[in-house]
Design an enzyme around this catalytic site. Structure first.
Site: not given
Length: 429
Positions: A17, A144, A245, A274
């Site tokens: 980003y 997201y 998710d 993660k």
């Protein structure tokens, strides 16, 4: 790491980003231990981000290190096509132990976004095998689900970092974001938008996909568990698979091992990543029911059409198994409760600050939502100068520290946020 290395990084290495023309400064970390990151000038800073949700046991955990060393003596990698190995089998046994009995079939992936891609492809192939061409997904706004293309298509099309790709992405269905927050009184009207969309499009929807309870990069909102329970009911009623998710929220972050447990539901497809390896190495998994797996396997293709090169990587599987073993000792529960308590006592009072719109705490997550957009470059430098690592985005300053963090270190993170709020130069008006 010298000035030449940093100059090379600035000129040639593209960070997440960030821009190559005007990059946000990167701070050189040469080692990490416990909750501390060590800069190349010898200064240590407290990590408030768990390396984007992943390093839940901190850094250089001896048990996780040992598991990697033991595995590498045998092999670091072997292809998973036509081959299996003990590390993958042990990990999948452990995943079966800690997830609902209904979820029996595990597809190992190599990143969170890929786990989402796999879940969505599973849903499409499932309906194809049943003789239906369903291509639409239903989700909620402010969501997201990752940076790859299919994952971007179910992230909020207007309130997300992916809006510039909208013209390329398939169009899906987005219900209004839940308004009832976690811990508030439930309002039945909150599910109205979702229920209307699923009813109207029930014959075209391949699956529903949701972040459970916590919406991450879409705004760090915490919604009411009853909303997720209602979603599960509607998916059951219309016989539509539910993808959950848990890539960010899984493995204890919200105070439950998995956030969907707050709503006492079971998904049809579960995505994890993660913290799966304790932040040691990239690995994710998509876990589904035997029914879905068998229907896909009986399709024209006679298989599921996906296979990452590093699928089932032995190093990643070995360290993930040890990470789960640590979690099964259940010390994390008290660690997360302690973090939550400190956040509630010390972070919630920032709600009164004139620059603060809202403060939210759930488990080991603390969020300060500001009225104004944050100048990341300036505030990041301030945080480093004050001995902490916090990575804000948009109008949000948030904390997701390692579970092992001590009270003083956590309070230092909070105090530094408080000081930053008093400085006008850190905000874009």
């Amino acid at each position: 790491m010298n000035k030449s290395d940093l100059y090379f990084d600035l000129k040639h290495i593209w960070h997440p980003y960030s821009s190559m023309n005007n990059p946000i400064p990167c701070y050189p970390i040469i080692s990490a231990k416990g909750v501390y990151l060590k800069l190349n000038n010898g200064k240590t800073i407290i990590d408030g981000m768990s390396s984007w949700w992943s390093a839940i046991h901190g850094y250089n955990n001896p048990r996780l290190n040992k598991s990697l060393k033991n595995q590498i003596k045998n092999m670091s990698h072997v292809m998973f096509g036509g081959i299996t190995h003990p590390a993958a089998i042990l990990l999948c046994r452990k995943l079966i132990e800690i997830t609902p009995k209904k979820l029996e079939c595990i597809f190992l992936c190599d990143s969170g976004s890929v786990a989402i891609e796999v879940a969505m492809k599973m849903s499409l192939q499932y309906w194809q095998a049943l003789g239906e061409k369903r291509c639409t997904f239903l989700t909620i706004r402010n969501g997201y689900h990752g940076d790859t293309f299919f994952a971007m298509s179910v992230s909020d099309p207007t309130n997300s970092i992916h809006s510039l790709y909208n013209y390329l992405l398939p169009s899906h269905l987005f219900a209004n974001a839940p308004k009832c927050n976690f811990g508030e009184v439930w309002d039945e009207k909150d599910i109205y938008s979702f229920s209307k969309l699923i009813e109207k499009n029930r014959k075209n929807i391949a699956a529903v996909i949701m972040e459970p309870i916590v919406q991450g990069a879409g705004g760090m909102k915490f919604y009411h568990p009853k909303y997720l329970k209602k979603v599960r009911y509607l998916c059951n009623y219309y016989k539509i698979p539910l993808i959950i998710d848990e890539i960010a929220t899984g493995f204890g972050r919200t105070g439950k091992l998995f956030a969907y447990k707050h709503a006492d539901i079971v998904p049809d497809i579960l995505c994890i990543g993660k913290a799966l390896t304790g932040g040691m190495i990239s690995l994710s998994a998509t876990i589904t029911t035997k029914k879905i797996a068998h229907i896909i396997s009986n399709s024209k293709a006679n298989c599921f059409m996906h296979g990452p090169t590093f699928m089932g990587n032995p190093l990643a599987c070995a360290v993930a198994s040890e990470n789960i073993a640590i979690l099964q000792e259940k010390k994390w529960k008290n660690q997360v409760l302690k973090i939550e308590s400190i956040l509630k006592i010390n972070l919630l009072p920032l709600q009164k600050h004139p620059k603060v719109l809202d403060v939210r705490v759930l488990g080991a997550i603390g969020v300060v939502e500001c009225f104004y957009k944050i100048n990341i470059k300036k505030i990041q430098f301030f945080f480093i100068q004050n001995g902490v690592w916090i990575r804000p985005f948009n109008k949000l300053i948030y904390l997701i520290p390692p579970y092992i963090i001590d009270s003083l270190s956590l309070k230092q993170l909070i105090d530094t946020i408080s000081k930053a709020l008093d400085n006008d130069q850190f905000f874009i008006y």
